[in-house]
Design a protein around this motif. Sequence first.
Motif, PDB file in Angstrom:
ATOM      1  N   TRP A 465       4.690  25.148  -7.884  1.00 31.14           N
ATOM      2  CA  TRP A 465       3.624  26.000  -8.439  1.00 31.14           C
ATOM      3  C   TRP A 465       2.804  25.267  -9.484  1.00 31.14           C
ATOM      4  O   TRP A 465       1.613  25.564  -9.650  1.00 31.14           O
ATOM      5  CB  TRP A 465       4.151  27.331  -8.934  1.00 31.14           C
ATOM      6  CG  TRP A 465       4.998  27.412 -10.177  1.00 31.14           C
ATOM      7  CD1 TRP A 465       6.331  27.650 -10.225  1.00 31.14           C
ATOM      8  CD2 TRP A 465       4.562  27.335 -11.545  1.00 31.14           C
ATOM      9  NE1 TRP A 465       6.775  27.703 -11.527  1.00 31.14           N
ATOM     10  CE2 TRP A 465       5.706  27.526 -12.356  1.00 31.14           C
ATOM     11  CE3 TRP A 465       3.332  27.113 -12.160  1.00 31.14           C
ATOM     12  CZ2 TRP A 465       5.653  27.494 -13.748  1.00 31.14           C
ATOM     13  CZ3 TRP A 465       3.270  27.085 -13.556  1.00 31.14           C
ATOM     14  CH2 TRP A 465       4.414  27.268 -14.343  1.00 31.14           C
ATOM     15  N   TYR A 506      -0.618  34.218 -10.639  1.00 29.24           N
ATOM     16  CA  TYR A 506      -1.712  33.417 -10.077  1.00 29.24           C
ATOM     17  C   TYR A 506      -2.286  34.052  -8.806  1.00 29.24           C
ATOM     18  O   TYR A 506      -3.449  33.825  -8.467  1.00 29.24           O
ATOM     19  CB  TYR A 506      -1.232  31.991  -9.785  1.00 29.24           C
ATOM     20  CG  TYR A 506      -1.303  31.086 -10.989  1.00 29.24           C
ATOM     21  CD1 TYR A 506      -2.526  30.712 -11.533  1.00 29.24           C
ATOM     22  CD2 TYR A 506      -0.146  30.625 -11.608  1.00 29.24           C
ATOM     23  CE1 TYR A 506      -2.600  29.884 -12.648  1.00 29.24           C
ATOM     24  CE2 TYR A 506      -0.209  29.800 -12.722  1.00 29.24           C
ATOM     25  CZ  TYR A 506      -1.440  29.436 -13.237  1.00 29.24           C
ATOM     26  OH  TYR A 506      -1.511  28.626 -14.349  1.00 29.24           O
ATOM     27  N   VAL A 613      -2.368  23.297 -11.613  1.00 31.38           N
ATOM     28  CA  VAL A 613      -2.590  24.732 -11.486  1.00 31.38           C
ATOM     29  C   VAL A 613      -3.285  25.307 -12.720  1.00 31.38           C
ATOM     30  O   VAL A 613      -3.904  26.373 -12.649  1.00 31.38           O
ATOM     31  CB  VAL A 613      -1.245  25.461 -11.229  1.00 31.38           C
ATOM     32  CG1 VAL A 613      -0.417  25.552 -12.499  1.00 31.38           C
ATOM     33  CG2 VAL A 613      -1.469  26.836 -10.613  1.00 31.38           C
ATOM     34  N   GLU A 614      -3.188  24.621 -13.865  1.00 34.02           N
ATOM     35  CA  GLU A 614      -3.776  25.112 -15.111  1.00 34.02           C
ATOM     36  C   GLU A 614      -5.140  24.489 -15.415  1.00 34.02           C
ATOM     37  O   GLU A 614      -5.817  24.914 -16.355  1.00 34.02           O
ATOM     38  CB  GLU A 614      -2.817  24.834 -16.278  1.00 34.02           C
ATOM     39  CG  GLU A 614      -1.475  25.558 -16.155  1.00 34.02           C
ATOM     40  CD  GLU A 614      -0.452  25.082 -17.177  1.00 34.02           C
ATOM     41  OE1 GLU A 614      -0.584  23.931 -17.671  1.00 34.02           O
ATOM     42  OE2 GLU A 614       0.487  25.849 -17.489  1.00 34.02           O
TER      43      GLU A 614
END
Length: 928
Positions: A465, A506, A613-614
């Motif tokens: 993730w 998310y 992802v950030e």
Amino acid sequence: MTDAPAVGTAIAEALGIAGRSTQGSTYDLIQQLEVRSALLILDNCDQLLDASAQLCAELLTNCPGLTVLATSRERLGLPGELIQVVAPLQMPGPGLALTPDNLQQACAANLFVARCRDLIGDFELTADNAKAVLRICRRVDGIPLALELAAARVRVLGTAQLADALDRSSDLLSDDGRRGPDRHRTLRATLEWSHDLLSPEERQLFRRISIFPGHFDLAAATAIVAAPDAAEVVVLLGRLVDKSLLQVTRGRDIVRYRLLSTVRDYGRRKLVDSGELDATGLAHLEYFTCLAEESAPRLTGEGVLAELGRLEAEGSNLRAALSFARARGEHLLGVRLAAALWSLCYLRGLYREGRQWLDWAVEVGGNAPVEVLAEALRGSGTLAFLQCDYEMAQRRLNSSLQRYRQLDDNQGVAEVLLTLGSVAREQGRYADAQRLYAESRYLATRRGDTRAVARSDNYLGFVAWLQGDLDGADELCASTGPLFQSLGDTEGLVWSLLSRGVVARYRADLTSATRLLTECHQLSRGIGYREGVAWCQHQLGLVACKQGRRDEARDRLLEALKGHRELGDRWRTAAVLEDLAATLAGTGPERAAALLGAATALRQDIGAPVAPVERDDVAVTTSTLARGLGGRFATALEAGRGRRLDDLLDCSRGLLPLPDRSPDPPPSEADEADEPKDDVRVDRRRLDVQALGTSRVRIAGHDLPSSQWWYAKPRELLFLLADGTPRTKEQLGQLLWPEAPSHQLRNALHTALRDLRRALEEPQWLVYAQGVYRFDARGQCRYDVAEFMDELRAARNSKDEAQRRHLRRATDLYAGDFLPGSSAAWVLSRRDELSGRNRAALLALGRLLLEAHLLGEAAPVYRRAIAFDPFNEDAYRGLMTVLGQAGERARVAQLYRDLTERLHTELGVAPGSATTALYRKFTANPTR
């Protein structure tokens, strides 16, 4: 009274019947009391216990209307005797707010304050002295005599100094007057009197149990007394309880004992005098080492809560045992104990303390069995990783891995591989992380360890993730949850739920995210897992933000920030700062930009990039703030880069202002009326402050003599303020006088400020505005620390030659440790920070010079890096590369041998694989 026959005579004399017959005082008493209803009070029967018991037995047998009330440290042992234990006076409850009203409701504090008023007519319990009074009451265990003796010292010392003095010794508790019996004039005399009444066996037990710093149980007492039978120890403990020397606390299934601190101090002196201190300390260390080793395997799965509770109940004993091992050179037992405790430190968030003990264990554990040293290295490396010290973590973990492979311990190998994978994950080396996790999973599968397989899958889901593979993460972590639940592995279940909750967030499935993260939060709190709590607060804060609950989001993010910062987890601290900046962007854009700058600086310091992802979220926050602030964005960002971590929580709550570009308004508080105003004449004399490698203050080219400073604190205050960072009164007080009560802080700070102005002869350089102090020498101050930081900031914003120039200036300014010789806590913290920045700057400069093929300039830079940190393998690799590219193969080999010997001698480890590969690359035979 010391004569047994005199007991009856004394009672008869008190009743006015002495000598009435020739048959003795007992007969006279029976004649007087046999037909009456009477209460006979006998005080302090201790020294004549048998005589008192015999007389009471005869009187009670022959006088049916008689009741006897006797006080003694030991029961009389008569039929029908009812025991009323007189405990120490009531102490304030741990949950009460520390206010004068709450404190005075406790009997111990009430007696102490009353006796202080008897001696000092205007003595009052106030908010300023409440903390010191509480410390005094606790230090003397609420013992009435001790409280009265302590109150007598307040006239001379005051409450704060008395509390400090009692922490060092209880010998102050004496009565210089001549009131009362000898045994009541000092606490020590009272204890001597009680000790003299003990049998030899009781005395031996009493002095040996003084080795316990707090509570202990029967098993521990039996071990340190070395008794062949616990039943014998039970009898002796019971006698000490009966004699009021030992306290008993009863839980649901266990009885524990403790000596009051003043009694323990006395017992420890007897232990030292007997010559048994070392032998008793060693027995204590051996017992708790075995206890910790028995508990360690049970810190996963079902029963973990009970095992954690058991170890935590022995926390003071475990710390005392480690301290004894270090002080007495019992290295093997110390290494075993530290190695057995690292999982406890991990689960309870004791990263800093645990790492200190484990680092010591690794340093002295060269002769420990391989399996013990492997575990100590694993624990040290794991805790270093959790504090984002990635280089040391890899060094320790690789050394542990080498030893586990030597032992053919596949379980140990698999566990270390997981942690090495986590180091790679936080450094953004996701392919390496997946490879290491997969290797660990393979080993676990081979040995049929389903729990270890599930842990590997959890970590593979985590790294999935982080890279944006939400489907892969959900699939992996959903499969692990039921298994962890069936095994009773709460920690494993926490990470499974956490990853699934993040994935749901998310995916914008906020209902599922809330459910999963809330369950995760409850489980983490239930086992006291601080890392899990901080992670959940962060993620639940982001959910609240998505749902428009901005206040809740901010509060949760602040709690997460506090939690990760207390743990020392700088990787997650940076991530929370970025999300907090996004949350505050609409209401406080400059403050949000400062937080973003602080996060960026933190990531650069530890070498941890933003996860894929950030990245989009951080990019959106950055662009939003840049558009909204325009030219002010860079200024606010830079202000955050320079902000110390200690200020981040206050900054996030708006308690500390960003540097203000407007003129400073005058102080608004009445108590600051003596502060200088901006219209004071400005003298343009130059101030030169040096704190790197030295401690020097010059004005107009002349050193300020020590006589001009009056004492040390004004000079220390200058070094604290001279970098221009604004600080509140409370912050200055806590840094300079961390142990002082608030009323003394105020006076001490004003005195130090006054004397600093007097020493500098420039009062306008110290400015108080908007609730903070700052140093403003109007461009006339040169401070090497501030210049060092300025050059580093300039380097971050430059490229190529300009970047090299700023880094060279910064490293040239760093002449040595910050304020060498000072051991103040804030100095030590600042020293570590600046040293780390210099180390990173040297490595960055060396790398840039290498990239520019400036080998002659790169070599001395890397040598300086090695001189500052002789274990820094990055610096060694840089210098090896310089020498190798210059064709100096022999010097590469010698440098590698020097490093190998140093690491082996001082740390018991070998160079890392990257260093060894580089050595082989440059020393390989070119003809082969």
